[in-house]
Design a protein around this motif. Structure first.
Motif, short mmCIF file in Angstrom:
data_model
loop_
_atom_site.label_atom_id
_atom_site.label_comp_id
_atom_site.label_asym_id
_atom_site.label_seq_id
_atom_site.Cartn_x
_atom_site.Cartn_y
_atom_site.Cartn_z
N PRO A 119 0.91 -1.04 0.00
CA PRO A 119 0.06 -0.14 0.15
C PRO A 119 0.91 1.19 0.11
O PRO A 119 0.45 2.41 -0.54
N VAL A 120 1.93 1.37 0.68
CA VAL A 120 3.01 2.48 0.51
C VAL A 120 3.57 2.76 -0.74
O VAL A 120 3.70 3.79 -1.09
N SER A 121 3.80 1.60 -1.74
CA SER A 121 4.25 1.92 -3.09
C SER A 121 3.23 2.58 -3.86
O SER A 121 3.46 3.33 -4.73
N GLU A 122 1.98 1.96 -3.56
CA GLU A 122 0.69 2.56 -4.39
C GLU A 122 0.47 4.07 -4.04
O GLU A 122 0.16 4.93 -4.69
N ALA A 123 0.86 4.55 -2.72
CA ALA A 123 0.65 5.63 -2.26
C ALA A 123 1.68 6.53 -2.67
O ALA A 123 1.76 7.86 -3.25
N ARG A 124 3.09 6.16 -3.13
CA ARG A 124 4.09 6.73 -3.72
C ARG A 124 3.80 7.09 -5.04
O ARG A 124 4.15 8.22 -5.64
N GLN A 125 2.96 6.14 -5.90
CA GLN A 125 2.33 6.56 -7.04
C GLN A 125 1.31 7.49 -7.12
O GLN A 125 1.39 8.45 -7.78
N GLY A 126 0.73 7.65 -5.95
CA GLY A 126 -0.28 8.55 -5.92
C GLY A 126 0.05 9.74 -5.41
O GLY A 126 -0.36 10.78 -6.11
N MET A 127 1.47 10.12 -4.96
CA MET A 127 2.18 11.55 -4.75
C MET A 127 2.42 12.00 -6.43
O MET A 127 2.43 13.26 -6.25
N GLU A 128 2.59 11.30 -7.42
CA GLU A 128 2.86 11.65 -8.81
C GLU A 128 1.49 12.18 -8.97
O GLU A 128 1.45 13.48 -9.56
N THR A 129 0.07 11.71 -8.81
CA THR A 129 -1.13 12.32 -9.07
C THR A 129 -1.21 13.67 -8.18
O THR A 129 -1.63 14.71 -9.05
N LEU A 130 -0.86 13.52 -7.01
CA LEU A 130 -0.90 14.95 -6.17
C LEU A 130 -0.24 16.06 -6.84
O LEU A 130 -0.65 17.11 -6.83
N GLY A 131 1.18 15.41 -7.32
CA GLY A 131 1.87 16.42 -7.87
C GLY A 131 1.43 16.92 -9.28
O GLY A 131 1.61 18.42 -9.41
N GLU A 132 0.77 16.11 -9.85
CA GLU A 132 0.07 16.98 -11.07
C GLU A 132 -1.05 17.98 -10.66
O GLU A 132 -0.86 19.22 -11.34
N PHE A 133 -1.60 17.68 -9.62
CA PHE A 133 -2.80 18.85 -9.27
C PHE A 133 -2.09 19.97 -8.74
O PHE A 133 -2.47 20.84 -8.98
N VAL A 134 -0.96 19.54 -8.06
CA VAL A 134 -0.08 20.83 -7.54
C VAL A 134 0.47 21.65 -8.61
O VAL A 134 0.25 22.95 -8.64
N GLN A 135 0.99 21.08 -9.45
CA GLN A 135 1.54 21.62 -10.81
C GLN A 135 0.53 22.67 -11.51
O GLN A 135 0.89 23.68 -11.99
#
Ligand code: ZN
Length: 152
Positions: free
Chosen positions: A48-64
């Motif tokens: 689940p932590v690896s999945e969340a790390r991928q989720g960080m990329e999604t969050l990064g797109e929203f931030v950008q």
């Protein structure tokens, strides 16, 4: 006769005690290395932590994209169990690594809380800074995990 029985019994007791001590020895010993069993357990909690790390990329797109609403929704929604999942994984580490991992979990969430507040204020500079710091601490956390091939 009685004396003899008593010495046989005490000898038997010594044998039994020796046997019990040698059997219980390894299981009560505190592990000080990453055994294959421990690595296998770590792999389970890493998922689940690896999945969340991928989720960080999604969050990064929203931030950008300065997409404040989606950034905040992502932190409160998909990342709702992130602290729990990171803590479960940290608990499988050896004591020294565990301490460092828990410090990094506190760091990650301090940044995510500030990111949330900055997104609410529609502050693009602050959201980007807090996001980058959260990502750096997340990757530092992953580097503590033995047998983790995804750590950058
Ligand atoms: Zn930090």
């Amino acid at each position: 006769m009685m004396l003899r029985l008593r010495s046989v019994l005490s000898l038997l007791l010594v044998v039994i005690t020796t046997f019990l001590v040698s059997c219980s020895g390894p299981s009560v010993k505190v592990p000080d290395t990453y055994t294959p069993d421990r690595i296998a357990q770590i792999q389970i909690y890493l998922t689940p932590v690896s999945e969340a790390r991928q989720g960080m990329e999604t969050l990064g797109e929203f931030v950008q994209a300065n997409n404040w609403t989606n950034a905040r929704t992502y932190i409160h929604g998909p990342f709702g169990f992130l602290r729990r999942d990171l803590t479960y994984l940290a608990n499988t580490l050896l004591p020294n690594d565990q301490k460092a991992a828990k410090d990094l979990i506190d760091e990650i969430f301090a940044h995510l809380e500030r990111l949330d507040a900055a997104a609410q204020d529609r502050n693009g500079t602050a959201t980007t800074t807090e996001y980058n710091n959260a990502l750096a601490d997340f990757d530092a956390f992953l580097r503590l995990i033995p047998g983790n091939t995804e750590a950058s």
